[in-house]
Design an enzyme around this catalytic site. Sequence first.
Site, PDB file in Angstrom:
ATOM      1  N   ASP A 185     -40.112 -15.099 -69.249  1.00 24.46           N
ATOM      2  CA  ASP A 185     -38.822 -15.700 -69.581  1.00 24.46           C
ATOM      3  C   ASP A 185     -38.998 -17.197 -69.362  1.00 24.46           C
ATOM      4  OD1 ASP A 185     -36.266 -16.728 -69.730  1.00 24.46           O
ATOM      5  OD2 ASP A 185     -35.322 -15.067 -68.656  1.00 24.46           O
ATOM      6  N   HIS A 186     -39.095 -17.950 -70.455  1.00 24.01           N
ATOM      7  CA  HIS A 186     -39.473 -19.367 -70.327  1.00 24.01           C
ATOM      8  C   HIS A 186     -38.478 -20.157 -69.488  1.00 24.01           C
ATOM      9  CE1 HIS A 186     -36.669 -19.827 -73.756  1.00 24.01           C
ATOM     10  NE2 HIS A 186     -36.525 -21.049 -73.321  1.00 24.01           N
ATOM     11  N   HIS A 248     -31.929 -14.639 -69.798  1.00 22.30           N
ATOM     12  CA  HIS A 248     -31.866 -15.994 -69.240  1.00 22.30           C
ATOM     13  C   HIS A 248     -30.768 -16.156 -68.187  1.00 22.30           C
ATOM     14  CE1 HIS A 248     -34.787 -17.000 -72.127  1.00 22.30           C
ATOM     15  NE2 HIS A 248     -34.003 -17.369 -73.116  1.00 22.30           N
TER      16      HIS A 248
END
Length: 504
Positions: A185-186, A248
Amino acid sequence: MKKKNNLHPTIFVIFGGTGDLNKRKLAPALYNLYTEGYMPEKFSIIGTGRTTFTNEKYRDVILENINEFSRNGKVKKEKWDTFESNILYCATDITTPKTFESLKATVEGLQKEYGKETQVIYYLAVAPNFFPLIAECLCKYKLTEDEDNCRIVIEKPFGHDLESSKELNLLLSKIFTEKQIYRIDHYLGKETVQNMMAFRFANSLFEPLWNRTYIEHIQISVTEQLGVGDRGGYYEGAGALRDMIQNHLLQLLCLVGMEAPISFDADEIRNRKVEVLQAMRPIKPEDISTHAVRGQYTKGWVEGKEVPGYRSEKGVDKDSNTETFAAIKFFIDNWRWQGIPFYLRTGKRLNQTSSIITIQFKDVPHHIFSARSTETWQQNRLIISIQPEMSIRLQVQAKRPGLKMVLNPVDMVFDYKGTYNTDTPEAYETLLLDAMNGDQTLFMRGDQVDAAWELVMPILNAWENKKSLSFPNYSADSWGPEDAEALIARDGFHWFTLPLKEEG
């Protein structure tokens, strides 16, 4: 980032090596890591795809990508000449497993050249429906047998719902151990997100206040000014709830809500995150209307240009029921957070692009100042800005200069740009380096992904089974549907936005 010069030789195999993610993020990130001294002495990057390229042609493509998207600008010739010699291309059609024979020969040849401690990282930068197929092919051609030196990195979305997430986890567990699986998950690689851990647990100031006794409510807003663009086909099957909140925003909530870990060990930190998700109050079907709001944008004007509504975007159904906006009120039922609402909001075609976490503290128990002195009174807030600016600011009351006692809100600010002269690494640089180091701290564990899906499934099911009669219900360049304001106003609060700095 701290330089790592003791990394084992590494082979990066990028499935989707001709795709957009590699073009914009992965290739520039790997090049930046190389130029700044973080790559191992021996490494290779193997791009895969259905297109037929020679190594030389593929290197030219990667050069163009890096020149366009690297945070450091165009490459330096002396650096590029060495870096490009480590780039290879292997035409591999995922739907034709036999093409993996060529990939196997390339990987095994490099392993023989580099030595027995060579680690291989398979990065799945492809559509989610190809994840199982690639994993099975890697297993079939015995490319996953070295448990200590083989890893797989999987992009979001991890599953389409709870059932598909469990199926994917089950499949991967038959081929890899959990320590080999890196669910990326960037958002967790962003500097300000990582700094939340340091801010909370490296300082004694805030942890005694980080609870229901002193905090009134918490907001997490991730908003975008852009529409879906060319991703309409993908977005139709996703929507804001799947695309942003399930991963996110819930990850950010976990960082805010977690208990203090006993160490910085990856599993210890991930245990604390899972505890947050497990403690979150399930939203019952009858409560969805008062705890969740959905929206879809219509046409409007953004920065002087007319933009289309969602249903007019390419690849979108003219009667689409897909939400481009979602706002949800959650509660964490544990000792620290009982009764404190967490408001999550995300959407496209909103007034600004920003990612902000706001912790609002309770008001002082007794006001000693006159009403005239406190016309601009504001409760204390801690604001963590992830983008566009990277900052942490504490809003407090202070006396305005002058002969009279007049109070004004003022900001005590930690600003990355104002504090440090060094360039900030991209999130993918941090995460790729962690994958090479075998550090899973910033990657999601299987039970964490499933717990997040379980939390949002009642809302997803309700929204998919009942068509919204109000869509579209907010215009481009607004702050979303009116119901979103009502969601938080019912509790006596309002959505907080951080004024953007003017350029110049």
